[in-house]
Design an enzyme around this catalytic site. Structure first.
Site, PDB file in Angstrom:
ATOM      1  N   VAL A 161     -14.911  45.336   5.926  1.00 29.17           N
ATOM      2  CA  VAL A 161     -14.585  46.639   5.482  1.00 29.17           C
ATOM      3  C   VAL A 161     -15.744  47.499   5.888  1.00 29.17           C
ATOM      4  O   VAL A 161     -15.749  48.677   6.465  1.00 29.17           O
ATOM      5  CB  VAL A 161     -14.182  47.072   4.171  1.00 29.17           C
ATOM      6  CG1 VAL A 161     -13.930  48.442   3.705  1.00 29.17           C
ATOM      7  CG2 VAL A 161     -12.861  46.282   3.847  1.00 29.17           C
ATOM      8  N   VAL A 191     -26.436  46.836   3.372  1.00 27.89           N
ATOM      9  CA  VAL A 191     -26.904  45.716   2.514  1.00 27.89           C
ATOM     10  C   VAL A 191     -26.048  44.427   2.626  1.00 27.89           C
ATOM     11  O   VAL A 191     -24.977  44.530   2.629  1.00 27.89           O
ATOM     12  CB  VAL A 191     -27.187  46.102   0.916  1.00 27.89           C
ATOM     13  CG1 VAL A 191     -27.520  44.784   0.156  1.00 27.89           C
ATOM     14  CG2 VAL A 191     -28.068  46.879   0.778  1.00 27.89           C
ATOM     15  N   LYS A 226     -11.835  47.126  -6.972  1.00 31.29           N
ATOM     16  CA  LYS A 226     -10.687  47.195  -7.895  1.00 31.29           C
ATOM     17  C   LYS A 226     -11.054  46.514  -9.295  1.00 31.29           C
ATOM     18  O   LYS A 226     -10.880  47.035 -10.205  1.00 31.29           O
ATOM     19  CB  LYS A 226      -9.303  46.759  -7.403  1.00 31.29           C
ATOM     20  CG  LYS A 226      -9.326  45.177  -6.882  1.00 31.29           C
ATOM     21  CD  LYS A 226      -8.088  45.087  -6.071  1.00 31.29           C
ATOM     22  CE  LYS A 226      -8.106  43.606  -5.234  1.00 31.29           C
ATOM     23  NZ  LYS A 226      -9.046  43.864  -4.127  1.00 31.29           N
ATOM     24  N   GLU A 258     -10.554  55.794  -3.512  1.00 37.28           N
ATOM     25  CA  GLU A 258      -9.272  55.729  -3.096  1.00 37.28           C
ATOM     26  C   GLU A 258      -8.629  54.508  -2.521  1.00 37.28           C
ATOM     27  O   GLU A 258      -7.570  53.603  -2.760  1.00 37.28           O
ATOM     28  CB  GLU A 258      -9.193  56.724  -1.757  1.00 37.28           C
ATOM     29  CG  GLU A 258      -7.760  56.827  -1.267  1.00 37.28           C
ATOM     30  CD  GLU A 258      -6.339  57.197  -2.233  1.00 37.28           C
ATOM     31  OE1 GLU A 258      -5.543  56.279  -2.429  1.00 37.28           O
ATOM     32  OE2 GLU A 258      -6.540  58.170  -2.590  1.00 37.28           O
ATOM     33  N   GLU A 315      -6.603  33.045   0.178  1.00 32.42           N
ATOM     34  CA  GLU A 315      -7.645  32.306   0.054  1.00 32.42           C
ATOM     35  C   GLU A 315      -7.358  30.762  -0.312  1.00 32.42           C
ATOM     36  O   GLU A 315      -6.343  30.498  -0.331  1.00 32.42           O
ATOM     37  CB  GLU A 315      -8.510  32.964  -1.055  1.00 32.42           C
ATOM     38  CG  GLU A 315      -8.981  34.309  -0.976  1.00 32.42           C
ATOM     39  CD  GLU A 315      -9.968  34.621   0.302  1.00 32.42           C
ATOM     40  OE1 GLU A 315     -10.538  33.598   0.726  1.00 32.42           O
ATOM     41  OE2 GLU A 315      -9.888  35.791   0.582  1.00 32.42           O
ATOM     42  N   ASP A 369      -4.729  40.158  -8.766  1.00 25.52           N
ATOM     43  CA  ASP A 369      -5.217  41.436  -8.007  1.00 25.52           C
ATOM     44  C   ASP A 369      -4.249  42.400  -8.020  1.00 25.52           C
ATOM     45  O   ASP A 369      -4.914  43.494  -8.389  1.00 25.52           O
ATOM     46  CB  ASP A 369      -5.026  40.731  -6.517  1.00 25.52           C
ATOM     47  CG  ASP A 369      -5.169  42.198  -5.374  1.00 25.52           C
ATOM     48  OD1 ASP A 369      -6.143  42.221  -5.352  1.00 25.52           O
ATOM     49  OD2 ASP A 369      -4.262  42.409  -4.770  1.00 25.52           O
ATOM     50  N   LYS A 403      -4.937  46.845  -9.825  1.00 22.79           N
ATOM     51  CA  LYS A 403      -4.819  48.033  -8.981  1.00 22.79           C
ATOM     52  C   LYS A 403      -3.765  48.679 -10.102  1.00 22.79           C
ATOM     53  O   LYS A 403      -4.024  50.041 -10.214  1.00 22.79           O
ATOM     54  CB  LYS A 403      -4.072  47.737  -7.961  1.00 22.79           C
ATOM     55  CG  LYS A 403      -5.134  47.076  -6.861  1.00 22.79           C
ATOM     56  CD  LYS A 403      -3.798  46.529  -5.775  1.00 22.79           C
ATOM     57  CE  LYS A 403      -4.854  45.671  -4.607  1.00 22.79           C
ATOM     58  NZ  LYS A 403      -4.316  44.801  -3.595  1.00 22.79           N
TER      59      LYS A 403
END
Length: 420
Positions: free
Chosen positions: A12, A41, A100, A122, A183, A194, A198
């Site tokens: 990302v 970084v 998140k 967002e 994963e 997960d 959210k």
């Protein structure tokens, strides 16, 4: 010019840097200022990321750099990002995060620390879908009655394959791992954790509920079988893993679990790795937000939208309230949830069994709405599948325990909640 520092230049982060460079002209036109990534970084400096920006392996090189105006946190994890975001805010820097897990545990502390300094997020929920902006801004005139969302693409992909192609859970999980959707340890996705992070973020904006993942009902999709899929189809349902926030009286239900939903509902038609969130407002009615929930460019698009909002000066308070939300709403205990249920159990194929089961359910004020019996490979055992009318979660859990003690019931009892 506005200068950006990125903590975590992975998939990302690299997309954010590339989009800001490649779409610089249109972004400047929309933001009103040039936006430049000054530095980033990474953990491994030897890995080539194909970027021209300066890279460091020390997060303080970004957080403490007086020239950086906005820190973009894309590291993942909880406590280290929390300390770095806190330090960035204390240094007077605006922050954009897609983390998140950080927000699931520390959103209220960060809101207090941030004060009037922008902290935008967002991309933390449903990737490229602008659901945070919709709740904070577009629906701000509404009391939110409910939120239901497919918030994990891995689960939705797997359930879609199970429903449409007859795939078995274990087989489709392996495919999802090979495709990179899941994963090596898929528990965070398929176990519902997960999606729970959210959901908690959305519930804070909608209801002012300060809860942690440990406080809410979270279940995964690991026990879904083709028998459940076939029953759902026969009775007009699809199975989706949903995050649900629902106002009930003076309380709010928060829960994540596999759910049977009517096959003709909007949310039932969302397939594959896509995400979707439906929101019911007391004035606008039901609205739906659909799109990719993950992926480098989709998530980066949401990150950059936040950056542009900050540059424009449009950000507003972190959780959407200029003053405290004094609604009086409280998190409902898990055992007080009220919904309908589907049960699957294996029983002796003999007379009197159904009477014993209905009598046991009746002790807990639970009545059967629909029922189906299926044979098994063992001629002496049948699968009994049924749905109930509305009842309280605590009574259903007690009933399942009681059913499991009957001599005519064998093995574990599977349960899926139903939302109409």
């Amino acid at each position: 010019m506005v200068k950006i520092g990125i903590l975590g230049v992975g998939t990302v982060g690299a997309s954010v840097a590339r989009i800001l460079e490649e779409n610089a002209d249109i972004i400047e036109a929309r933001a009103g200022k040039r936006i430049l990534v000054k530095s980033g970084v990474v953990k491994n400096l030897s890995k080539d990321r194909g970027l021209s920006i300066k890279l460091s392996d020390n997060p303080l090189d970004v957080v403490d750099d007086p020239e950086i105006d906005i820190v973009v946190e894309l590291m993942g994890g909880i406590e280290e990002p929390y300390m770095l975001v806190k330090r960035a805010l204390e240094n007077g820097k605006a922050v954009v995060t897609a983390n998140k897990a950080l927000l699931a545990y520390h959103r209220y502390e960060l809101q207090s620390i941030a004060g009037d300094i922008p902290l935008m997020y967002e991309a933390s929920t449903a990737g490229g879908i602008p659901i945070i902006g919709a709740l904070r801004n577009g629906l701000s005139a509404n009391h939110i009655e409910s939120i239901q969302g497919i918030m994990n693409g891995t689960c939705n992909y797997m359930l879609t394959k199970m429903i449409n192609e007859g795939a078995q859970y274990d087989a489709i999980l392996k495919v999802a791992q090979e495709l990179g959707y899941a994963e090596a340890d898929p528990t965070f996705d398929v176990g519902g954790f997960d999606a729970s992070h959210k959901l908690l973020i959305l519930a804070s904006i909608a209801y002012g509920i300060d809860a942690k993942p440990e406080d809410i009902l979270i279940e995964g999709i690991q026990n879904i079988t083709q028998t459940d899929v076939a029953f759902a189809k026969e009775f007009g349902y699809e199975i989706k893993q949903l995050g649900i926030a629902k106002k009930v009286g003076e309380g709010v239900e928060l829960r994540v679990h596999a759910t049977m939903v009517p096959a003709d509902s909007m949310i039932a038609k969302v397939d594959g790795v896509m995400n979707a969130v439906t929101v019911v407002g007391d004035r606008v009615g039901e609205t739906m937000y659909y799109g990719p929930g993950a992926g480098g460019d989709a998530t980066a698009s949401a990150v950059i939208a936040d950056i542009i909002d900050i540059v424009r000066g449009n950000q507003g308070p972190m959780l959407g309230y200029k003053k405290g939300l004094e609604s009086g709403l409280k998190l409902l205990p898990k055992e007080d949830i009220i919904t309908q249920y589907y049960l699957r159990l294996e029983v002796d194929d003999q007379s009197g069994v159904l009477a014993a089961i209905t009598a046991t359910l009746g002790k807990f004020d639970i009545s059967i709405e629909a029922m189906l019996q299926k044979p098994t490979k063992n001629d002496d055992i049948a699968k009994l599948l049924f749905t109930t009318h509305h009842c309280k979660e605590s009574k259903m859990q007690d009933a399942i325990t009681a059913l499991g003690k009957l001599d005519v019931v064998h093995g574990s009892i599977a349960m899926i909640r139903i939302e109409k």
